[in-house]
Enzyme design. Structure first.
Site, PDB file in Angstrom:
ATOM      1  N   CYS B 415      24.969 117.831  81.042  1.00  0.00           N
ATOM      2  CA  CYS B 415      25.717 118.662  81.980  1.00  0.00           C
ATOM      3  C   CYS B 415      24.881 119.253  83.102  1.00  0.00           C
ATOM      4  O   CYS B 415      25.273 119.230  84.269  1.00  0.00           O
ATOM      5  CB  CYS B 415      26.430 119.772  81.228  1.00  0.00           C
ATOM      6  SG  CYS B 415      25.324 120.747  80.189  1.00  0.00           S
ATOM      7  N   HIS B 459      27.089 124.892  78.414  1.00  0.00           N
ATOM      8  CA  HIS B 459      27.543 123.927  79.402  1.00  0.00           C
ATOM      9  C   HIS B 459      27.181 124.411  80.799  1.00  0.00           C
ATOM     10  O   HIS B 459      26.937 125.593  81.015  1.00  0.00           O
ATOM     11  CB  HIS B 459      29.072 123.760  79.270  1.00  0.00           C
ATOM     12  CG  HIS B 459      29.603 122.562  79.970  1.00  0.00           C
ATOM     13  ND1 HIS B 459      29.060 121.302  79.810  1.00  0.00           N
ATOM     14  CD2 HIS B 459      30.642 122.414  80.838  1.00  0.00           C
ATOM     15  CE1 HIS B 459      29.735 120.439  80.540  1.00  0.00           C
ATOM     16  NE2 HIS B 459      30.709 121.097  81.184  1.00  0.00           N
ATOM     17  N   ASP B 475      33.854 119.613  87.180  1.00  0.00           N
ATOM     18  CA  ASP B 475      32.939 119.387  86.056  1.00  0.00           C
ATOM     19  C   ASP B 475      32.556 117.916  86.041  1.00  0.00           C
ATOM     20  O   ASP B 475      33.284 117.068  85.526  1.00  0.00           O
ATOM     21  CB  ASP B 475      33.615 119.784  84.740  1.00  0.00           C
ATOM     22  CG  ASP B 475      32.619 119.744  83.583  1.00  0.00           C
ATOM     23  OD1 ASP B 475      31.473 119.290  83.798  1.00  0.00           O
ATOM     24  OD2 ASP B 475      32.987 120.184  82.475  1.00  0.00           O
TER      25      ASP B 475
END
Lengths: 322, 680
Positions: B415, B459, B475
């Protein structure tokens, strides 16, 4: 202990005398038991407070829980300590006899109607050595011998007895101060006996083997067991002792009238000295007091009888330290 | 109190001390932990040979050694670790001076204190068991001190267990009702455990944290949001210096933070919200740094907490250790859609003058080709989708031009890589963008309904500011690995890969049905512990309010006292035998004797002894004098000398006492009485 001496003030004593008057037996219960923290218990509570502070400063819930637990342990220990004494019955089983200034034995008895074990109970008279008593599971009663001071001639009642325990955890002290019924004898202080009174003994001495049988006399405690007439006893006539011609037919009498002019106590002290002196010999000794006559006899039982008669004569009572 | 310490007491003390210090081995230097067991063993060994514990020189020497070790170990004193080590050492050394029962009592008190320090380091439910065990052993030591050498081996422990059981309800009431106050003075805390960093450096941390430790738990009032919406915002990173992404500090002023209960003017301007507010409650576990986590569109409800204009949660003072807060969230339609102030816009677009030339060129080319920022964004994401792969162990990146290396060479990462690279590309293409770090997802408890968010759910994602729409969450990880959102990291990669750091975690065995249930049971316990014990300060007011809310505050004392009274009675009932002690059989027979005499008007006066009563009765009833004397004699023997045979004799004597003349005598024949014996 200093806290207790502070409690031993006059108002406290007066209150205690109303609350716990003299009784034949005292049952330890809510009414008769008192509870106070011990120094260790106070320190324990202080520690619980410190833990609470620690929990607050660190905003820590677990430390708070620990503080609550310690405080709860202390509180619960009050009940457990109370349970160690509650339900017991205290009484004086018997008291001994002693001369003034000597310790007078007091046999204290603890009994109960349940069977729980009781642990580390301390019994103490004021100023005396404490005695530890334990009751095992199922044991119905336990006795402990303590002592009070024999002071002046007469009847001695027990002092106020402290019954206390800090068991099982030592955090609180549960106690009672019980005033029990009981009767101990304080003999007169034996006065020194002038020589002429020592001589006045019954004539004749008991020689062994060559005496002539002179008849039976009823048995009295203190008589020589070897002279018990067993045959007569077997016939169902009761206990008798054989009397022999060689026995001192002429017992010595210690008589109140022998010492006119002396005050009562001095007279009794004189008589006491004489009784003791005569008993050292072998003849039977009797005692005459106004209205009282102790027939002559020998042995330790007779000694006790004679001294008891002296102690009881117009006996002043020593109520003990209430 | 100056008596010698009984040996069983010394034994129980040694056991208590050993258990009390053992868990500190994880938090403090080993030598400090070992002092107590060694000194206690030393004391016991010497005790066996009938000698007092160490002389004068030994404690002094040991104390010197401990102080020296402390000085060597800890450079600074005003911290929790050196102080706790000192406490443990002092506790242990006291065993060398264990001479009298007074010393032993001091050791017990110190032991309680030592045990209460452990929760400052560790706070799991196991700590509760530990505290109970230590309390049990310490109380057993107290009991052994009282009992002396006598009694059975296990007696102190049994007594202690009984005390503990009767004290627990009381402890519960005290815990619930005792007031919770704030800290009185500042205290040193345990050294910070590394949690989520305050910055994001591309390629610096080669691997993601894979700990299954709980970061926080969330209880929703109402249904929880779907997995794809569970983005827990922690920090918003807007300052990029070519290597790292950092927070821009805006302070805590009124124009920046909307504190609980306030609604500053910018709040309505910044946010367009829809739908009803839904309340949730977060239980933050310690060890995760000092950040709070919240959903986008939240308003904080707990006093002392607030929401910044960046939509991150803050608390003043920042929480140390466990923290609980409530918030409500609504769906966000638009976030700062009205436009960015120039200062903000400059910050959100800032890039260093040089670095990552290939990425800049690519971004400039794609932006020019795309007609709109949206199309530009789509282009980048499409690129990620086609050519990039998700992995927890990406190849290392160079410190210089890390974005170039990632975008053009390695093309594998997690991430952070995607979020940082996307934000860089967007800024290079003239679109304001920033990185948000926090947690994504979490596991919903199957029955209790709360959400558990673990460290491996950490995250990072990107936010892009698009004209007319405001800040939009993008995202890139979801594009590269869509399962990361729906299944979670564990579902995506499997336990083997994720939990490399925790070889014994229960999460590894979650495919076994029994284990799965056990895992949730433990998690529920942990949650309840955290909510009711650790975070109780926050819950207390609310709980008491719900229970006794109708009562005016001054009447709250009443239920508290009632509960305390109830617990006290319970403790008393547990301590004292429930059944009333039966009267002594001799007393019952004597009572019967008294009842018989009462028929002819002879009543025992209160306080009159049995003997005195018998004498009085014999004097008044000369014809029964012999029988009454027998009662007196046998009662005395049966009641006070414990003579069993006398009991039967007493019974016979009592039935022989028949006052009241021939009529009664005829009715009460001995034969009848013998048969009625059991009924009396």
């Amino acid at each position: 202990m200093s806290a207790r001496s502070a409690l031993a003030t006059a108002p406290w004593r007066a209150w205690l005398a109303r609350r716990l008057p003299r009784a034949a037996a005292v049952r330890l219960d809510r009414r008769t038991l008192f509870v106070l923290p011990t120094p260790l218990g106070l320190a324990f509570l202080g520690m619980a407070g410190l833990l609470w502070l620690l929990g607050a400063n660190y905003q820590n819930g677990v430390v708070h829980a620990m503080a609550a637990l310690t405080a709860a342990l202390w509180l619960a220990s009050v009940f457990h300590t109370f349970a160690n004494l509650a339900g017991l019955e205290v009484r004086v089983a018997r008291m001994g006899a002693a001369f003034p200034g000597e310790p007078l034995a007091v046999v204290v008895e603890l009994s109960r109607g349940d069977s729980r074990p009781r642990r580390a109970i301390r019994l103490a008279f004021p100023g005396g050595e404490g005695v530890r008593v334990d009751l095992a599971e199922g044991q119905p009663l336990a006795c402990a011998t303590l002592a009070v001071a024999a002071r002046r001639r007469g009847i001695r009642r027990p002092d106020r007895l402290a019954v206390a325990t800090t068991a099982p955890f030592g955090l609180v002290r549960v106690w009672s101060q019980v005033l029990l019924a009981g009767e101990g004898l304080v003999y007169p202080r034996p006065a020194a006996v002038p020589p002429r009174h020592r001589e006045g003994r019954g004539e004749g001495s008991a020689g062994a083997g060559d005496e002539a049988f002179a008849g039976l006399a009823p048995y009295r405690p203190g008589d020589d067991a070897r002279r018990i007439a067993w045959k007569a006893w077997a016939r169902g006539a009761g206990l008798h002792v054989q009397r022999f011609a060689a026995d001192p037919v002429q017992p010595t009498w210690v008589d109140w009238e022998d010492h006119p002019g002396l005050p009562r106590e001095a007279r009794l002290e004189r008589l006491c000295g004489e009784v003791l002196a005569r008993l050292e010999g072998e003849g039977a000794v009797g005692l005459r007091l106004p209205g009282i006559e102790v027939p002559p006899g020998v042995g330790p039982a007779q000694r006790a009888r004679l001294l008891a008669a002296l102690a009881r004569f117009e006996a002043p009572e020593d109520e003990g330290d209430g | 109190m100056a008596e010698a310490v009984p040996r069983p007491a010394a034994f129980w003390l040694a056991a208590a001390a050993t258990v009390a210090v053992a868990p500190f081995a994880r938090h403090l230097p080993l030598w400090a932990v070992l002092v107590a067991p060694l000194a206690a063993g030393f004391h016991l060994a010497l005790f066996r040979r009938g000698r007092a514990a160490g002389g004068r020189w030994l404690p002094a020497l040991a104390l010197g050694a401990c102080l020296a070790a402390l000085a060597l170990e800890f450079p600074r004193w005003r911290a929790l670790e050196p102080m706790a080590s000192l406490l443990l050492a002092a506790f242990g050394l006291k065993f060398l001076e264990l001479r009298s029962t007074r010393d032993a009592a001091a050791l017990v008190l110190l032991g309680f204190f030592v045990a209460a320090v452990l929760p400052l380091f560790a706070q799991g439910p196991a700590v509760g068991l530990y505290l109970l065990a230590v309390a049990l052993l310490l109380v057993a030591s107290l009991a052994a001190l009282q009992l002396g050498g006598g009694g059975g081996r296990g007696v102190p422990l049994r007594l202690a267990a009984r005390l503990l059981v009767s004290a627990l309800p009381l402890a519960l009431v005290l815990f619930v009702a005792l007031p919770r106050v704030g800290a009185f003075w500042s205290v040193p805390s345990p050294a910070a455990v590394t949690g989520m960093g305050d910055e994001l450096v591309l390629g610096e941390v080669a691997e993601l944290s894979r700990s299954a430790q709980v970061a926080f738990r969330v209880r929703f009032e109402g249904p929880p949001p779907p997995p794809a919406e569970r983005y827990w915002r922690g920090l918003v990173l807007s300052r990029f210096d070519g290597r790292s992404w950092r927070e821009v500090s805006w302070g805590h002023g009124e124009g920046v933070v909307a504190w609980a209960g306030q609604e500053p003017s910018w709040w309505r301007r910044d946010l367009v919200l829809a739908g009803p507010p839904r309340v949730y409650e977060v239980f933050l576990e310690p060890g995760g740094g000092r950040h709070l986590y919240a959903l986008l569109g939240s308003r904080m409800l707990t006093p002392g907490t607030g929401m910044t204009r960046l939509q991150t949660a803050v608390a003043l003072p920042s929480p140390a250790g466990r923290f609980r807060y409530r918030a409500e969230y609504r769906s966000v339609v638009a976030f700062e859609a009205g436009g960015l102030p120039d200062v903000r816009r400059r910050i959100e677009l800032a890039l260093p003058a040089q670095g990552n030339p290939r990425s800049r060129a690519l971004a400039a080319r794609w932006r020019a080709e795309a007609g709109s920022p949206e199309a530009f964004l789509e282009r980048i994401l499409e690129h990620f989708r086609r050519h990039f792969a998700y992995t927890l162990r990406p190849p290392p990146l160079p410190p210089e031009d890390a974005v170039d290396a990632f975008l053009f060479e390695t093309r594998r990462g997690f991430c952070e890589h995607f979020a940082a690279a996307l934000a860089f590309m967007l800024r290079a293409g003239g679109v304001p963008a920033r990185v948000v770090i926090g947690f994504q997802g979490g596991e919903l408890h199957p029955t209790e309904g709360y959400l558990t968010v673990r460290r491996y759910d950490a995250h990072a994602w990107t936010e892009a500011w698009l004209a007319g729409r405001g800040w939009v969450r993008v995202d890139p990880t979801a594009v590269v690995a869509p399962d990361r959102l729906t299944l979670g990291l564990l579902g995506l990669l499997g336990a083997e890969q994720v939990l490399a750091e925790e070889p014994v975690a229960l999460e590894r065995l979650r495919h076994l049905p029994g284990i799965e249930r056990l895992r949730w049971a433990l998690d529920t316990l942990d949650y309840a512990w955290g909510r009711w014990v650790l975070g109780y300060r926050g819950v207390q007011g609310e709980l008491l309010g719900r229970l006794f809310g109708a009562l005016p505050p001054r009447w709250l004392l009443l239920p508290a006292l009632a509960a305390l009274l109830f617990a006290l009675l319970l403790a008393a009932a547990l301590a004292l035998p429930l059944a009333r002690a039966r009267a002594h059989p001799a007393d019952r027979l004597f009572e019967r004797f008294c009842r018989r005499l009462a028929r002819v008007g002879l009543r025992r006066v209160k306080g009159e002894t049995a003997r005195a009563f018998c004498r009085r009765a014999a004097a008044q009833l000369p014809e029964l004098a012999a029988a009454i004397a027998a009662v007196d004699r046998h009662y005395e023997a049966a009641r006070y000398r414990g003579a069993e045979a006398s009991l039967a004799a007493l019974h016979r004597a009592v039935v022989r006492v028949r006052p009241g003349g021939p009529f009664l005598q005829k009715r009460l024949r001995p034969a009848n009485l013998e048969r009625k014996k059991g009924l009396d």
